[in-house]
Write a protein that holds these residues in place. Structure first.
Motif, PDB file in Angstrom:
ATOM      1  N   ARG A   1      41.560  35.359  46.835  1.00  0.00           N
ATOM      2  CA  ARG A   1      40.214  35.936  46.892  1.00  0.00           C
ATOM      3  C   ARG A   1      40.247  37.442  46.627  1.00  0.00           C
ATOM      4  NH1 ARG A   1      39.068  31.730  50.733  1.00  0.00           N
ATOM      5  NH2 ARG A   1      40.040  32.887  52.436  1.00  0.00           N
ATOM      6  N   ALA A   2      41.285  38.113  47.126  1.00  0.00           N
ATOM      7  CA  ALA A   2      41.397  39.558  46.898  1.00  0.00           C
ATOM      8  C   ALA A   2      41.595  39.855  45.412  1.00  0.00           C
ATOM      9  CB  ALA A   2      42.558  40.128  47.710  1.00  0.00           C
TER      10      ALA A   2
ATOM     11  N   ASP B   1      40.700  37.904  42.926  1.00  0.00           N
ATOM     12  CA  ASP B   1      39.458  37.547  42.238  1.00  0.00           C
ATOM     13  C   ASP B   1      38.409  38.639  42.403  1.00  0.00           C
ATOM     14  OD1 ASP B   1      40.553  35.158  41.423  1.00  0.00           O
ATOM     15  OD2 ASP B   1      39.550  33.939  42.947  1.00  0.00           O
ATOM     16  N   ARG B   2      38.358  39.219  43.590  1.00  0.00           N
ATOM     17  CA  ARG B   2      37.355  40.256  43.844  1.00  0.00           C
ATOM     18  C   ARG B   2      37.572  41.475  42.957  1.00  0.00           C
ATOM     19  NH1 ARG B   2      35.836  42.677  49.841  1.00  0.00           N
ATOM     20  NH2 ARG B   2      34.612  44.468  49.128  1.00  0.00           N
ATOM     21  N   LEU B   3      38.833  41.826  42.725  1.00  0.00           N
ATOM     22  CA  LEU B   3      39.134  42.974  41.856  1.00  0.00           C
ATOM     23  C   LEU B   3      39.278  42.571  40.392  1.00  0.00           C
ATOM     24  CD1 LEU B   3      41.615  45.228  43.874  1.00  0.00           C
ATOM     25  CD2 LEU B   3      39.122  45.330  43.727  1.00  0.00           C
ATOM     26  N   ARG B   4      39.201  41.256  40.140  1.00  0.00           N
ATOM     27  CA  ARG B   4      39.289  40.730  38.781  1.00  0.00           C
ATOM     28  C   ARG B   4      40.588  41.131  38.096  1.00  0.00           C
ATOM     29  NH1 ARG B   4      33.035  41.564  36.533  1.00  0.00           N
ATOM     30  NH2 ARG B   4      32.035  40.348  38.196  1.00  0.00           N
TER      31      ARG B   4
ATOM     32  N   ILE C   1      41.416  44.999  51.113  1.00  0.00           N
ATOM     33  CA  ILE C   1      40.431  43.914  51.053  1.00  0.00           C
ATOM     34  C   ILE C   1      40.749  42.829  52.072  1.00  0.00           C
ATOM     35  CG2 ILE C   1      39.625  41.980  49.617  1.00  0.00           C
ATOM     36  CD1 ILE C   1      39.703  43.906  47.225  1.00  0.00           C
TER      37      ILE C   1
END
Length: 212
Positions: A58-59, A61-64, A82
């Motif tokens: 998820r971390a 993905d959040r920063l792509r 994060i």
């Protein structure tokens, strides 16, 4: 230099490929995710609350950012923040033939302090032993031996199929990989749990398709 005591050391693992990817992408892709899983499990065995795959993913993905990419120091720190990590273990792995070399260091997020780099290497077939060596050097006062850590993992062939199942982008591919993982290591809980989760909707979809 050891990691923080287990009671305060919520730890994020980031393991990335350090060599050229030409002709190795498929092999490296599963090993990158597998490396993070192995070292996370080993540190948890040693009492360090290493952050699991779901939060780590998820971390990213959040920063792509891709989970296999080399990352800047600032990105590493942001990923750790994060997920609420106290520290981040940043590692690289490299394959030359069937020889695996892993390097790692820990970064304290509050002070920016970086531990000296440590290294472990061995045959790819001994990947669990290689990472057990890294874990033990990160937590040198732990009472668990490298042999005990290695015994906590399934056969390497089953583990590879399990990780490929995690990374597969279609249900049919997941079922194929996980079927092999369960066959090669009956009783390996992560494979069996994921297999059941994937198989149930895949079976329902298959039945629905036949009915219609």
């Amino acid at each position: 230099m050891a990691l923080l005591p287990a009671s305060t050391a919520r730890t994020l693992l980031i393991i990335v490929w350090s060599g050229a990817l030409v002709g190795l992408l498929a092999r490296v892709f599963w090993l990158g995710e597998g490396s993070a899983i192995i070292l996370t499990d080993d540190l948890q065995t040693l009492g360090v609350p290493a952050i699991g795959r779901d939060d780590r993913r998820r971390a990213f993905d959040r920063l792509r950012v891709p989970m296999i990419a080399s990352l800047s120091h600032a990105t590493v720190i942001r990923l750790g923040q994060i997920v609420g990590a106290v520290q981040v273990v940043v590692g690289t792995f490299e394959l030359k033939g069937d020889e695996l070399t892993v390097r790692a260091r820990a970064i304290r997020l509050d002070t920016g302090r970086i531990t000296p780099e440590i290294e472990s290497h061995g045959a790819l077939a001994d990947v669990f032993g290689v990472y057990a060596g890294i874990a033990q050097r990160l937590v040198p006062n732990a009472s668990v031996s490298t042999q005990e850590m290695e015994q906590g993992h399934p056969p390497i062939a089953a583990f590879e199929q399990y990780v490929k199942g995690l990374l597969a982008t279609s249900a049919s591919a997941q079922v194929q990989f996980l079927t092999q993982a369960v066959r090669l290591a009956p009783g390996f809980a992560p494979s069996e749990e994921l297999y059941t989760m994937v198989l149930q909707p895949a079976f329902s979809a298959s039945c629905a398709a036949r009915i219609t």
